[in-house]
Motif scaffolding. Structure first.
Motif, mmCIF file in Angstrom:
data_model
loop_
_atom_site.group_PDB
_atom_site.id
_atom_site.type_symbol
_atom_site.label_atom_id
_atom_site.label_comp_id
_atom_site.label_asym_id
_atom_site.label_seq_id
_atom_site.Cartn_x
_atom_site.Cartn_y
_atom_site.Cartn_z
ATOM 1 N N GLY A 72 16.602 27.397 45.125
ATOM 2 C CA GLY A 72 16.630 27.945 43.774
ATOM 3 C C GLY A 72 16.313 26.904 42.721
ATOM 4 N N ALA A 73 16.857 25.692 42.880
ATOM 5 C CA ALA A 73 16.599 24.632 41.909
ATOM 6 C C ALA A 73 15.134 24.214 41.929
ATOM 7 C CB ALA A 73 17.508 23.442 42.200
ATOM 8 N N TYR A 74 14.549 24.093 43.115
ATOM 9 C CA TYR A 74 13.162 23.645 43.209
ATOM 10 C C TYR A 74 12.182 24.717 42.751
ATOM 11 C CZ TYR A 74 13.413 18.967 45.131
ATOM 12 O OH TYR A 74 13.594 17.606 45.273
ATOM 13 N N VAL A 75 12.538 25.970 42.888
ATOM 14 C CA VAL A 75 11.657 27.021 42.363
ATOM 15 C C VAL A 75 11.509 26.872 40.854
ATOM 16 C CG1 VAL A 75 11.474 29.501 41.928
ATOM 17 C CG2 VAL A 75 12.024 28.682 44.212
ATOM 18 N N VAL A 76 12.617 26.693 40.147
ATOM 19 C CA VAL A 76 12.572 26.524 38.695
ATOM 20 C C VAL A 76 11.851 25.228 38.336
ATOM 21 C CG1 VAL A 76 13.975 26.233 36.611
ATOM 22 C CG2 VAL A 76 14.658 27.877 38.358
ATOM 23 N N ASN A 93 6.951 16.278 44.735
ATOM 24 C CA ASN A 93 6.975 14.957 44.098
ATOM 25 C C ASN A 93 7.939 14.000 44.797
ATOM 26 O OD1 ASN A 93 5.556 13.490 42.183
ATOM 27 N ND2 ASN A 93 7.164 13.668 40.641
ATOM 28 N N GLY A 94 8.441 14.384 45.964
ATOM 29 C CA GLY A 94 9.231 13.505 46.798
ATOM 30 C C GLY A 94 10.497 12.989 46.156
ATOM 31 N N ALA A 95 10.823 11.744 46.486
ATOM 32 C CA ALA A 95 12.063 11.141 45.992
ATOM 33 C C ALA A 95 12.024 10.883 44.498
ATOM 34 C CB ALA A 95 12.336 9.836 46.736
ATOM 35 N N ALA A 96 10.843 10.849 43.887
ATOM 36 C CA ALA A 96 10.745 10.637 42.439
ATOM 37 C C ALA A 96 11.313 11.804 41.654
ATOM 38 C CB ALA A 96 9.287 10.400 42.050
ATOM 39 N N GLY A 97 11.345 12.975 42.264
ATOM 40 C CA GLY A 97 11.925 14.126 41.599
ATOM 41 C C GLY A 97 11.005 14.743 40.562
ATOM 42 N N VAL A 138 15.785 21.501 54.543
ATOM 43 C CA VAL A 138 15.341 21.713 53.162
ATOM 44 C C VAL A 138 15.350 20.398 52.392
ATOM 45 C CG1 VAL A 138 15.937 22.835 50.988
ATOM 46 C CG2 VAL A 138 16.050 24.130 53.112
ATOM 47 N N ARG A 139 16.398 19.610 52.558
ATOM 48 C CA ARG A 139 16.478 18.334 51.839
ATOM 49 C C ARG A 139 15.371 17.376 52.296
ATOM 50 N NH1 ARG A 139 18.252 13.324 52.577
ATOM 51 N NH2 ARG A 139 18.896 13.785 54.720
ATOM 52 N N LEU A 140 15.124 17.305 53.602
ATOM 53 C CA LEU A 140 14.091 16.403 54.115
ATOM 54 C C LEU A 140 12.694 16.853 53.693
ATOM 55 C CD1 LEU A 140 15.502 15.727 57.696
ATOM 56 C CD2 LEU A 140 15.437 14.146 55.757
ATOM 57 N N LEU A 141 12.465 18.164 53.649
ATOM 58 C CA LEU A 141 11.172 18.656 53.167
ATOM 59 C C LEU A 141 10.965 18.292 51.702
ATOM 60 C CD1 LEU A 141 10.954 22.207 54.803
ATOM 61 C CD2 LEU A 141 9.608 20.184 55.380
ATOM 62 N N ALA A 142 12.021 18.452 50.901
ATOM 63 C CA ALA A 142 11.912 18.092 49.489
ATOM 64 C C ALA A 142 11.670 16.602 49.314
ATOM 65 C CB ALA A 142 13.182 18.507 48.753
ATOM 66 N N ASP A 143 12.152 15.796 50.246
ATOM 67 C CA ASP A 143 12.017 14.341 50.137
ATOM 68 C C ASP A 143 10.663 13.854 50.643
ATOM 69 O OD1 ASP A 143 12.760 11.787 49.520
ATOM 70 O OD2 ASP A 143 14.099 11.520 51.222
ATOM 71 N N VAL A 200 15.403 17.429 38.896
ATOM 72 C CA VAL A 200 15.737 17.830 40.262
ATOM 73 C C VAL A 200 15.165 16.815 41.228
ATOM 74 C CG1 VAL A 200 15.443 19.594 42.043
ATOM 75 C CG2 VAL A 200 15.798 20.288 39.678
ATOM 76 N N ASP A 201 16.011 16.307 42.125
ATOM 77 C CA ASP A 201 15.545 15.434 43.186
ATOM 78 C C ASP A 201 16.368 15.709 44.442
ATOM 79 O OD1 ASP A 201 17.976 14.325 42.487
ATOM 80 O OD2 ASP A 201 17.309 12.264 42.767
ATOM 81 N N PRO A 202 15.914 15.260 45.622
ATOM 82 C CA PRO A 202 16.604 15.617 46.879
ATOM 83 C C PRO A 202 18.020 15.076 47.004
ATOM 84 C CG PRO A 202 14.369 14.836 47.309
ATOM 85 C CD PRO A 202 14.664 14.527 45.873
ATOM 86 N N LYS A 203 18.391 14.059 46.237
ATOM 87 C CA LYS A 203 19.698 13.438 46.396
ATOM 88 C C LYS A 203 20.843 14.377 46.038
ATOM 89 C CE LYS A 203 17.868 8.834 45.373
ATOM 90 N NZ LYS A 203 17.926 7.684 44.425
ATOM 91 N N ALA A 204 20.569 15.410 45.268
ATOM 92 C CA ALA A 204 21.629 16.330 44.842
ATOM 93 C C ALA A 204 21.964 17.374 45.896
ATOM 94 C CB ALA A 204 21.229 17.025 43.542
ATOM 95 N N PHE A 205 21.250 17.393 47.020
ATOM 96 C CA PHE A 205 21.409 18.488 47.982
ATOM 97 C C PHE A 205 21.760 17.949 49.367
ATOM 98 C CE2 PHE A 205 18.056 19.555 44.872
ATOM 99 C CZ PHE A 205 18.779 20.479 44.138
ATOM 100 N N THR A 206 22.704 17.044 49.408
ATOM 101 C CA THR A 206 23.134 16.449 50.671
ATOM 102 C C THR A 206 24.151 17.354 51.360
ATOM 103 O OG1 THR A 206 24.914 15.231 49.578
ATOM 104 C CG2 THR A 206 22.768 14.152 49.739
#
Length: 407
Positions: free
Chosen positions: A104-108, A186-190, A174-179, A298-304
């Motif tokens: 949901g966060a990444y869609v927005v 945009n990877g780890a840069a968010g 999901v977290r690894l795909l976002a990273d 939004v970055d992957p670190k928030a979804f551990t």
């Protein structure tokens, strides 16, 4: 008078007297007429909504803005309600609920952020105007619900620990795909500059009251996000409450209590488990959309997986299956770390020991109150108030033949 009553009535009276405070309050509340409940509930909701404005001295936080803390609580309450549908009401152990939250966060973020690789121009059409965030919210709910269908269709045929492992893997995937999908996320840069409801623009607030720039004064951006979160929580509670009182809710309870027995009695268990999964996923996507607009980054670190465990902790602490109970659990996991932040003992901040506090709380809770602070009552949910009052109505003592002759 009591000694003349039959043993069953005396046992019923003893059971009523032995209830805890929470059960007595629940009984008192359920016995009230609906009009009286509204007359009490509406002022209570208004008082709760005004907490970040009133800032009670004993309740307000010192190291962090109390409005932001309450906004985080409202968002976490949404997550807890959605997870409660899956874990508390249907009995499906989901350890990867943070995955829906992330979707949901990444869609927005992907739709509205200027840093989104999906767009080659600053103009995103409907997703770049003042109402872009509102346009993304239904999209986030739908896409997250579809994700729930994709995950639930092959995995809901397994149970217990196996389902827990599968959902845990989903959250990590999901977290690894976002990273790692840098060309998409945009990877780890968010993703920076995520849009938000551009409401209340003025000379004092040129970017609107929901902007992070509105970080001072009584009505800071945290207060406005808290009010929006409270409104969404009420809407979701109404929808989930209606589902509980329907055939869907009764099927969820039957699956939670004994899935095999429910299947034998004709309940299509897979269909209703998938319904619970999709509805919970949609609510998770809604909370993720709120998170993206609130932090605007939004970055992957928030979804551990740690956050996923905290969400589950809110459901267990509050009471699985009890909507209001899980809201209290969400308040506990958000408020306690914020309240002790800035408090140091021996040069060490107490906020760094929040996982220790939650672990000890769970151990104590499992010993003294294993069903949570506010456990759900196992009774018919469609006619709950009438059935509950009828079952707990004390029968009058039986009359003797002499008393009948006198009358």
């Amino acid at each position: 008078m009591t000694t003349n009553r039959p043993p069953s009535v005396r046992a019923e009276l003893a059971e009523i007297e032995s209830r805890g405070l929470g059960d007595r309050l629940r009984t008192w509340w359920n016995a009230l007429p609906r009009v009286v409940q509204w007359l009490i509930g509406i002022p209570a909701i208004i008082l709760i909504a005004l907490l970040p404005v009133i800032k009670p001295p004993l309740l307000t936080t010192t190291a962090t803005d109390f409005g932001v803390v309450m906004a985080t609580f409202a968002m976490t309450a949404l997550i807890a309600i959605g997870l409660n549908v899956v874990v508390g009401q249907t009995g499906l152990l989901d350890l990867g609920y943070v995955g829906f939250y992330a979707v949901g966060a990444y869609v927005v973020a992907l739709m509205t952020s200027p840093a989104s690789p999906l767009w080659n121009s600053p103009d995103h059409g409907i997703f770049s105007g003042p109402w872009a965030w509102l346009a993304c919210v239904p999209l986030a709910i739908v896409i997250t619900g579809i994700t729930g269908v994709i995950l639930g269709t092959p995995t809901l045929r397994v149970r217990g620990d196996y389902l827990a492992i599968v959902t845990l893997g989903f959250g990590e995937i999901v977290r690894l795909l976002a990273d790692n999908l840098t060309e998409v996320t945009n990877g780890a840069a968010g993703l920076q500059g995520v849009l938000y409801p551009e409401f209340g623009r003025s000379d004092q607030h040129p970017t609107g009251v929901f902007s992070n720039a509105n970080n001072s004064g009584t009505f800071s951006y945290g207060v406005w996000w808290y009010w929006l979160g409270i409104a969404l929580v009420i809407i979701v509670l109404v929808v989930i409450g209606n589902l509980e009182r329907s055939r869907v809710g009764r099927s969820w309870v039957a699956i939670r209590e004994d899935e095999d027995a429910a299947e034998i009695m004709g309940v299509p268990t897979f269909k209703y488990k998938l319904w619970a999964f999709v509805i919970g996923a949609g609510i998770g996507g809604l909370s993720g959309a709120v998170y993206a607009g609130q932090v605007q980054y939004v970055d992957p670190k928030a979804f551990t997986v740690i956050n996923s465990m905290l969400f589950l902790c809110a459901v267990v602490l509050g009471g699985q299956g009890n909507k209001l109970g899980v809201i209290v659990g969400a308040f506990v996991i958000v408020y306690i770390p914020a309240r002790v932040q800035g408090v140091e003992i021996g040069g060490q901040s107490l906020s760094e020991f929040k996982y220790l506090f939650f672990g000890l709380s769970l151990v104590v809770l499992m010993i003294f109150r294993p069903q949570g602070l506010f456990p759900a009552r196992a009774r018919l949910v469609t006619f709950g108030r009438q059935v509950y009052a009828a079952v707990h109505r004390v029968a009058p003592p039986p009359t003797t033949q002499r008393e009948e002759a006198n009358t």
